[in-house]
Structures are given as structure tokens and as C-alpha cells.
Design an enzyme around this catalytic site. Structure first.
Site, PDB file in Angstrom:
ATOM      1  CG  ASP A 182      -7.982   0.494   3.387  1.00 35.27           C
ATOM      2  OD1 ASP A 182      -8.702  -0.442   3.029  1.00 35.27           O
ATOM      3  OD2 ASP A 182      -6.740   0.475   3.301  1.00 35.27           O
TER       4      ASP A 182
ATOM      5  CE  LYS B 154      -3.971  -1.859   2.526  1.00 30.67           C
ATOM      6  NZ  LYS B 154      -4.933  -1.575   3.580  1.00 30.67           N
TER       7      LYS B 154
ATOM      8  CG  ASN C 264      -0.720   2.075  20.170  1.00 32.55           C
ATOM      9  OD1 ASN C 264      -1.368   1.076  19.888  1.00 32.55           O
ATOM     10  ND2 ASN C 264       0.510   2.273  19.718  1.00 32.55           N
ATOM     11  NE  ARG C 265       2.617  -3.381  22.028  1.00 34.10           N
ATOM     12  CZ  ARG C 265       2.843  -4.485  21.336  1.00 34.10           C
ATOM     13  NH1 ARG C 265       2.820  -5.657  21.945  1.00 34.10           N
ATOM     14  NH2 ARG C 265       3.070  -4.440  20.035  1.00 34.10           N
TER      15      ARG C 265
ATOM     16  CB  ALA D 299      -1.508   4.392  17.554  1.00 33.73           C
TER      17      ALA D 299
ATOM     18  N   GLY E  70     -15.533  -6.155  12.174  1.00 35.30           N
ATOM     19  CA  GLY E  70     -14.952  -5.441  11.027  1.00 35.30           C
ATOM     20  C   GLY E  70     -15.340  -5.964   9.662  1.00 35.30           C
TER      21      GLY E  70
HETATM   22  P1  NAP Z   1      -0.476  -2.728  12.686  1.00 39.25           P
HETATM   23  O1  NAP Z   1      -0.091  -1.532  11.907  1.00 39.25           O
HETATM   24  O2  NAP Z   1       0.473  -3.869  12.825  1.00 39.25           O
HETATM   25  O3  NAP Z   1      -0.916  -2.241  14.165  1.00 39.25           O
HETATM   26  C1  NAP Z   1      -1.191  -3.167  15.193  1.00 39.25           C
HETATM   27  C2  NAP Z   1      -1.784  -2.440  16.390  1.00 39.25           C
HETATM   28  O4  NAP Z   1      -2.077  -3.414  17.404  1.00 39.25           O
HETATM   29  C3  NAP Z   1      -0.813  -1.448  17.026  1.00 39.25           C
HETATM   30  O5  NAP Z   1      -1.554  -0.411  17.631  1.00 39.25           O
HETATM   31  C4  NAP Z   1      -0.130  -2.324  18.087  1.00 39.25           C
HETATM   32  O6  NAP Z   1       0.426  -1.593  19.170  1.00 39.25           O
HETATM   33  C5  NAP Z   1      -1.317  -3.130  18.593  1.00 39.25           C
HETATM   34  N1  NAP Z   1      -0.883  -4.382  19.209  1.00 39.25           N
HETATM   35  C6  NAP Z   1      -0.403  -5.469  18.585  1.00 39.25           C
HETATM   36  N2  NAP Z   1      -0.095  -6.427  19.480  1.00 39.25           N
HETATM   37  C7  NAP Z   1      -0.381  -5.920  20.706  1.00 39.25           C
HETATM   38  C8  NAP Z   1      -0.282  -6.410  22.044  1.00 39.25           C
HETATM   39  N3  NAP Z   1       0.186  -7.633  22.299  1.00 39.25           N
HETATM   40  N4  NAP Z   1      -0.679  -5.615  23.059  1.00 39.25           N
HETATM   41  C9  NAP Z   1      -1.164  -4.375  22.817  1.00 39.25           C
HETATM   42  N5  NAP Z   1      -1.278  -3.838  21.568  1.00 39.25           N
HETATM   43  C10 NAP Z   1      -0.896  -4.593  20.540  1.00 39.25           C
HETATM   44  O7  NAP Z   1      -1.817  -3.397  12.088  1.00 39.25           O
HETATM   45  P2  NAP Z   1      -3.044  -2.645  11.379  1.00 39.25           P
HETATM   46  O8  NAP Z   1      -2.908  -2.766   9.914  1.00 39.25           O
HETATM   47  O9  NAP Z   1      -3.175  -1.295  11.999  1.00 39.25           O
HETATM   48  O10 NAP Z   1      -4.268  -3.588  11.798  1.00 39.25           O
HETATM   49  C11 NAP Z   1      -4.786  -3.579  13.118  1.00 39.25           C
HETATM   50  C12 NAP Z   1      -6.006  -4.495  13.210  1.00 39.25           C
HETATM   51  O11 NAP Z   1      -7.042  -4.028  12.367  1.00 39.25           O
HETATM   52  C13 NAP Z   1      -5.719  -5.933  12.765  1.00 39.25           C
HETATM   53  O12 NAP Z   1      -6.389  -6.810  13.633  1.00 39.25           O
HETATM   54  C14 NAP Z   1      -6.315  -6.014  11.379  1.00 39.25           C
HETATM   55  O13 NAP Z   1      -6.737  -7.332  11.084  1.00 39.25           O
HETATM   56  C15 NAP Z   1      -7.502  -5.061  11.516  1.00 39.25           C
HETATM   57  N6  NAP Z   1      -7.907  -4.478  10.220  1.00 39.25           N
HETATM   58  C16 NAP Z   1      -9.150  -4.786   9.751  1.00 39.25           C
HETATM   59  C17 NAP Z   1      -9.581  -4.267   8.543  1.00 39.25           C
HETATM   60  C18 NAP Z   1     -10.960  -4.605   8.022  1.00 39.25           C
HETATM   61  O14 NAP Z   1     -11.222  -4.435   6.821  1.00 39.25           O
HETATM   62  N7  NAP Z   1     -11.858  -5.034   8.873  1.00 39.25           N
HETATM   63  C19 NAP Z   1      -8.728  -3.426   7.801  1.00 39.25           C
HETATM   64  C20 NAP Z   1      -7.469  -3.118   8.326  1.00 39.25           C
HETATM   65  C21 NAP Z   1      -7.065  -3.656   9.531  1.00 39.25           C
HETATM   66  P3  NAP Z   1       1.952  -1.044  19.062  1.00 39.25           P
HETATM   67  O15 NAP Z   1       1.879   0.222  18.259  1.00 39.25           O
HETATM   68  O16 NAP Z   1       2.329  -0.833  20.456  1.00 39.25           O
HETATM   69  O17 NAP Z   1       2.747  -2.122  18.369  1.00 39.25           O
END
Ligand code: NAP
Length: 277
Positions: free
Chosen positions: A103, A47, A152-153, A129, A241
Site C-alpha cells: 500500500d 489486513k 484530523n477530525r 489520520a 487515488g
Molecule cells: P478510515 O481508517 O476509516 O479513516 C477515515 C478517515 O476519514 C479518518 O481520518 C476520519 O476521521 C475521516 N473522516 C471520516 N468521515 C469524516 C467526516 N464526516 N468528517 C471529517 N473526517 C471524516 O479509512 P481509511 O482506510 O484510512 O481510508 C480513507 C480514505 O482513503 C477512503 O476514502 C478510502 O477510500 C481511501 N483509500 C484509497 C486507497 C487507494 O488505493 N486509492 C487506499 C486506501 C484508502 P476520524 O479519525 O475523525 O474518524
């Protein structure tokens, strides 16, 4: 969902999943262009990379700083660029790629449809975040929410989003940490909940769930995360979602075809594919 939608509209099109390594993304897009593909969807990590590869960017890709949808366009005899679909009988000589982002609209449309929520003036607790959390925060700000609480963590990432919102949307109050009073919506944009033994993304001691909170979890597999289960038990409205996935796809469908997306058909195909029902 796309193949079901093509069939419903009688289009002889196919949606295929292909893998490409990031270092081959330019070649992959070029290959699709010369083979006459109508468009593409891209997912992480493509992306961001695609921003520098496509020939032109729609305003949506510029605003969100990422491309999840590409439309191929042909140059007509009078010099205008038009979707490739309009050249079905007489393929154009010149074809360009245009990057879009669907998105953020996907999330807002899903909140509207699945939680019946208009975002203007609302108070929102946003958990996460990462990429999805940042886009959600900015989209909520463009939709005119009154207040955003960012948790956020990794605190520094929430702080970065707060700074971006304060700079670009001064009318939205953006706080860090849990709110002291009630909110209208709790939105999980962390990946906590994907695995069965994950902890809740919300600290219930700091912010207990109440019936007045609507809770949206961006995760759609499993259909009901521990957060959604807890929110239901507390008596609040919930949605997962799936609608976000559906609506970003529907928007892409409309960009490629110029037709209104058959949402019911697409939702049923998604549910069947993901949940088997
Ligand atoms: P990302 O950029 O990897 O971000 C992950 C997020 O989760 C960060 O805020 C991270 O915190 C937090 N996190 C991960 N492991 C954690 C833990 N053990 N404890 C606390 N916080 C934790 O991923 P993303 O693309 O933003 O996606 C996030 C979620 O949204 C995913 O579950 C994804 O499947 C979902 N999503 C859904 C759609 C849909 O169409 N429904 C679209 C996009 C995303 P840190 O910053 O501290 O690492």
C-alpha cells in the site's frame, strides 16, 4: 487490472474476488494454500488479522503493521523457500504463506507518476489520520519530507501519528493543525468526498487553496471530488487515488509473478472498469 495483466503476459492465471468473514480468515488462507493459489490480496478488516495468521512476514508487512498481499512459497529440494510460480511442473510438498504490504509504495509511486513529485524536502498537509492516513504519514516520513502538518477530525489520532513520527523520524518536523505558510502538497486521506453531499476535507478559511499547491485525493470514485474540483479552479495540479490503487496492485503482481507489471495495460483495465471509458 490483474486479469488484464495476466493476459498481456500470457499467464494462464485468474484473479478472483472472494468474501470471507474475519473469523474464517485462517481457514480461507489455508484453503487457498492447499488448493495451490499463487497468492492473495486482503482488504479491511483482514489486513491486520493476517499479521498473526501467515507463516512469515516480509519486512514491508512488519514496517506497515498490516498485510495486503500474500505470496505462497514452496520449499525446494535444497531447503530454500521460493515463489510457487517456480514449481509449475513439480508442485512442492511443503508450502508456506508470506505476508507483504504494497500500500505505502503504491502511494509514493503514484505521487511520483501522477504529480511528478519527488517527496524529499517537501512540505505536506495531510488530511485524515485513519488507516490510510497513518500509512501515508509514515511513508512520507521514510521518503524524507521536511515537514508534515497533520489535520484530523479526531485530534487524538493525529496526535498519535505525530508522536510516532517524532520518535521514529526525528528529522521530519510534524505539526498538528494547518500550516501558517505554503505547502507543496495537500493529501486527502479522509473519506470525505466519497459522497456527493460531503463537505470539503479542508477548511478553506484556515488554509485557502492556491495554484502552487499540488492536491492528491486518495479517493478515485468519483474521479473528481469536490476537493479536486476546487484545487483545479484554484489553478493547482491534481491527481486522484486511481494511481495508488494501480501501483499497490502492480507491486503485488510483481511479488506473485516475478515479472515487471504491464502498467499501461493495468491502468487501462482499471479506468475501463471504474469509469467505463
Ligand atoms: P478510515 O481508517 O476509516 O479513516 C477515515 C478517515 O476519514 C479518518 O481520518 C476520519 O476521521 C475521516 N473522516 C471520516 N468521515 C469524516 C467526516 N464526516 N468528517 C471529517 N473526517 C471524516 O479509512 P481509511 O482506510 O484510512 O481510508 C480513507 C480514505 O482513503 C477512503 O476514502 C478510502 O477510500 C481511501 N483509500 C484509497 C486507497 C487507494 O488505493 N486509492 C487506499 C486506501 C484508502 P476520524 O479519525 O475523525 O474518524
Amino acid at each position: 487490472m490483474h486479469n488484464a495483466a495476466f493476459a498481456a503476459l500470457g499467464l494462464n492465471w485468474r484473479y478472483l474476488a472472494c468474501e470471507a468473514r474475519p473469523e474464517n480468515l485462517r481457514a480461507a488462507i489455508e484453503g487457498a494454500r492447499v488448493m495451490g493459489f499463487m497468492g492473495l490480496n486482503l482488504t479491511v478488516p483482514h489486513k491486520l488479522l493476517a499479521l498473526d495468521i501467515v507463516d512469515a512476514l516480509d519486512v514491508s508487512a512488519k514496517v506497515w503493521g498490516a498485510v495486503n498481499t500474500i505470496r505462497f512459497e514452496g520449499r525446494s529440494t535444497n531447503g530454500d523457500w521460493l515463489p510457487l510460480r517456480l514449481f509449475e511442473k513439480d508442485p512442492p510438498v511443503e508450502i508456506r504463506s508470506v505476508g507483504f504490504n504494497t500500500d505505502a509504495d503504491g502511494l509514493a509511486n503514484s505521487l511520483r507518476e501522477d504529480l511528478k513529485m519527488e517527496l524529499r524536502g517537501k512540505r505536506v498537509l495531510l488530511l485524515g489520520a485513519g488507516g490510510a492516513g497513518r500509512s501515508a504519514a509514515l511513508k512520507l516520513a521514510t521518503e524524507g519530507v521536511a515537514e508534515l502538518f497533520l489535520v484530523n477530525r479526531t485530534h487524538s489520532k493525529a496526535l498519535e501519528i505525530q508522536t510516532e513520527i517524532q520518535k521514529n523520524f526525528p528529522s521530519v518536523r510534524a505539526g498538528l493543525d494547518y500550516p501558517k505558510t505554503d505547502v507543496d502538497l495537500i493529501l486527502n486521506a479522509t473519506s470525505l468526498g466519497l459522497k456527493p453531499d460531503d463537505t470539503l476535507p479542508l477548511d478553506e478559511k484556515a488554509f485557502p487553496l492556491r495554484p502552487t499547491h499540488a492536491v492528491y485525493d486518495m479517493i478515485y470514485r468519483p474521479a473528481e471530488t469536490a476537493l479536486l474540483k476546487a484545487a483545479k479552479t484554484a489553478g493547482g495540479k491534481t491527481a486522484n487515488g486511481l494511481g495508488m490503487l494501480l501501483h499497490q496492485g502492480a507491486k503485488a503482481f510483481e511479488i506473485w509473478t516475478g515479472e515487471t507489471a504491464p502498467l499501461g495495460v493495468m491502468r487501462r483495465a482499471l479506468e475501463q472498469n471504474i469509469y467505463g471509458n
